[in-house]
Enzyme design. Structure first.
Site, PDB file in Angstrom:
ATOM      1  N   ASP A  51      17.593  40.216  10.941  1.00  0.00           N
ATOM      2  CA  ASP A  51      18.606  41.161  11.404  1.00  0.00           C
ATOM      3  C   ASP A  51      19.921  41.000  10.664  1.00  0.00           C
ATOM      4  O   ASP A  51      20.124  40.040   9.918  1.00  0.00           O
ATOM      5  CB  ASP A  51      18.822  41.009  12.917  1.00  0.00           C
ATOM      6  CG  ASP A  51      18.956  39.542  13.359  1.00  0.00           C
ATOM      7  OD1 ASP A  51      19.135  38.668  12.491  1.00  0.00           O
ATOM      8  OD2 ASP A  51      18.882  39.283  14.563  1.00  0.00           O
ATOM      9  N   ASN A  54      19.227  35.758  26.744  1.00  0.00           N
ATOM     10  CA  ASN A  54      18.594  36.754  27.612  1.00  0.00           C
ATOM     11  C   ASN A  54      17.165  37.064  27.161  1.00  0.00           C
ATOM     12  O   ASN A  54      16.576  38.049  27.559  1.00  0.00           O
ATOM     13  CB  ASN A  54      19.434  38.044  27.656  1.00  0.00           C
ATOM     14  CG  ASN A  54      19.612  38.664  26.272  1.00  0.00           C
ATOM     15  OD1 ASN A  54      19.011  38.204  25.295  1.00  0.00           O
ATOM     16  ND2 ASN A  54      20.416  39.699  26.188  1.00  0.00           N
ATOM     17  N   HIS A 112      16.247  37.621  23.973  1.00  0.00           N
ATOM     18  CA  HIS A 112      16.100  38.487  22.797  1.00  0.00           C
ATOM     19  C   HIS A 112      15.564  37.694  21.605  1.00  0.00           C
ATOM     20  O   HIS A 112      15.772  36.500  21.474  1.00  0.00           O
ATOM     21  CB  HIS A 112      17.394  39.246  22.461  1.00  0.00           C
ATOM     22  CG  HIS A 112      18.522  38.449  21.900  1.00  0.00           C
ATOM     23  ND1 HIS A 112      19.728  38.301  22.534  1.00  0.00           N
ATOM     24  CD2 HIS A 112      18.648  37.790  20.729  1.00  0.00           C
ATOM     25  CE1 HIS A 112      20.537  37.581  21.797  1.00  0.00           C
ATOM     26  NE2 HIS A 112      19.918  37.249  20.684  1.00  0.00           N
ATOM     27  N   GLU A 124      16.923  43.458  22.202  1.00  0.00           N
ATOM     28  CA  GLU A 124      17.500  43.145  23.501  1.00  0.00           C
ATOM     29  C   GLU A 124      16.546  43.523  24.636  1.00  0.00           C
ATOM     30  O   GLU A 124      15.600  44.290  24.418  1.00  0.00           O
ATOM     31  CB  GLU A 124      18.815  43.916  23.662  1.00  0.00           C
ATOM     32  CG  GLU A 124      19.894  43.526  22.639  1.00  0.00           C
ATOM     33  CD  GLU A 124      20.627  42.244  23.010  1.00  0.00           C
ATOM     34  OE1 GLU A 124      20.055  41.390  23.715  1.00  0.00           O
ATOM     35  OE2 GLU A 124      21.782  42.090  22.589  1.00  0.00           O
TER      36      GLU A 124
HETATM   37  C1  GLP Z   1      21.594  35.864  17.593  1.00  0.00           C
HETATM   38  C2  GLP Z   1      20.499  36.183  16.580  1.00  0.00           C
HETATM   39  C3  GLP Z   1      19.139  35.715  17.048  1.00  0.00           C
HETATM   40  C4  GLP Z   1      19.226  34.291  17.547  1.00  0.00           C
HETATM   41  C5  GLP Z   1      20.160  34.219  18.725  1.00  0.00           C
HETATM   42  C6  GLP Z   1      20.268  32.832  19.354  1.00  0.00           C
HETATM   43  O1  GLP Z   1      21.774  36.843  18.547  1.00  0.00           O
HETATM   44  N1  GLP Z   1      20.429  37.573  16.259  1.00  0.00           N
HETATM   45  O2  GLP Z   1      18.206  35.846  15.983  1.00  0.00           O
HETATM   46  O3  GLP Z   1      17.963  33.807  17.892  1.00  0.00           O
HETATM   47  O4  GLP Z   1      21.445  34.613  18.276  1.00  0.00           O
HETATM   48  O5  GLP Z   1      21.214  32.080  18.687  1.00  0.00           O
HETATM   49  P1  GLP Z   1      21.414  30.512  18.850  1.00  0.00           P
HETATM   50  O6  GLP Z   1      20.350  29.871  18.054  1.00  0.00           O
HETATM   51  O7  GLP Z   1      22.773  30.262  18.254  1.00  0.00           O
HETATM   52  O8  GLP Z   1      21.345  30.206  20.293  1.00  0.00           O
END
Ligand code: GLP
Length: 246
Positions: A67, A136, A138, A143
């Site tokens: 993304d 959440n 995702h 989402e």
């Molecule tokens: C972002 C990214 C996700 C990732 C998520 C969790 O929203 N788009 O790909 O998995 O954050 O991030 P973290 O690893 O910092 O908890």
């Protein structure tokens, strides 16, 4: 699903990096689906260590990231292109022309997403997809409520995701409100999936996603239907599911 437990973040990162390095050794011209967020940073650090020791060669590897924020230029230090360059691409011998991140600067969402789908299709398919897990549930930026059958598309980020990601920006207002993300369908088409999770704040969502009902309300729950998923976590993130491992 396989579950690998690490004593701490470093050990968990090493276990995840091990799976990725095995993939590169077995198929040097493999296609890796990569993720951003704080969780995979340790995994990338471990891969860089092994590269520096001469154990890994990225020269034939293709990468396709999940993304990108819509509207951020690649040089913005909060863009996912910048993240990938800093944490991995600039530190190993990967050919930058083989690294792909959605084009956040393309204002036409349909065009940006179609172009990205074409890149994915032309690559011949993702051999191994690395995923983090949002609070959440995702994955990528899919989402809660996202349809399972989507390919790359433009999403409106939820309040909770904007809030969680605002720690990286000067303020809540500076966090982009939209992103381009690979869809669940694209993710599910990867041959192998590795999910990394760490920290106590992920414990409940790990349980909901991997041991609760499969529902678009928890996007990661769809991974229960994939036939080659490895969940790699530290003890804290896996604390509510360790009973299932024994
Ligand atoms: C972002 C990214 C996700 C990732 C998520 C969790 O929203 N788009 O790909 O998995 O954050 O991030 P973290 O690893 O910092 O908890």
């Amino acid at each position: 699903m396989k579950i690998l437990v690490g004593e701490d973040y470093k050990q968990m990162s090493r276990k995840a990096a091990n799976i990725i390095s095995a993939q590169i050794l077995m198929k040097p011209d493999c296609v890796l689906g990569l993720a951003t967020g704080s969780t995979p940073i340790g995994t990338y650090d471990q891969l860089v260590d092994w590269y520096n020791k001469g154990d890994l060669d990225f020269s034939k590897v293709t990468t396709i990231n999940l993304d990108e924020y819509k509207g951020l230029e690649p040089t913005n230090d909060q863009s996912y292109r910048y993240f990938m360059n800093t944490h991995l691409f600039d530190r190993v011998n990967i050919n930058k022309a083989y690294t792909n991140v959605p084009n956040g600067l393309e204002p036409d969402s349909v065009k940006a997403c179609n172009e990205y789908n074409e890149i994915i299709n032309k690559s011949g398919g993702i051999d191994l997809q690395l995923l983090g897990l949002g609070l959440n549930g995702h994955i990528g930026f899919n989402e809660p409520g996202s349809a399972f059958e989507k390919e790359t598309h433009c999403v409106d980020l939820t309040e909770s995701t904007i809030q969680a990601n605002s720690r990286f920006f000067d303020s809540f207002d500076k966090v982009p409100k939209q992103a381009y993300t690979m869809g669940i369908k694209t993710i599910m088409q990867a041959k192998k999936i590795v999910v990394v999770v760490n920290g106590a704040n992920k414990a409940q969502i790990v349980k909901d996603a991997f041991f609760g009902p499969v529902t678009p309300l928890v996007p990661a729950s769809v991974l229960q239907l994939h036939n080659d998923v490895t969940l790699v976590g530290d003890k804290e993130a896996l604390s509510l599911v360790l009973d299932y491992v024994k």
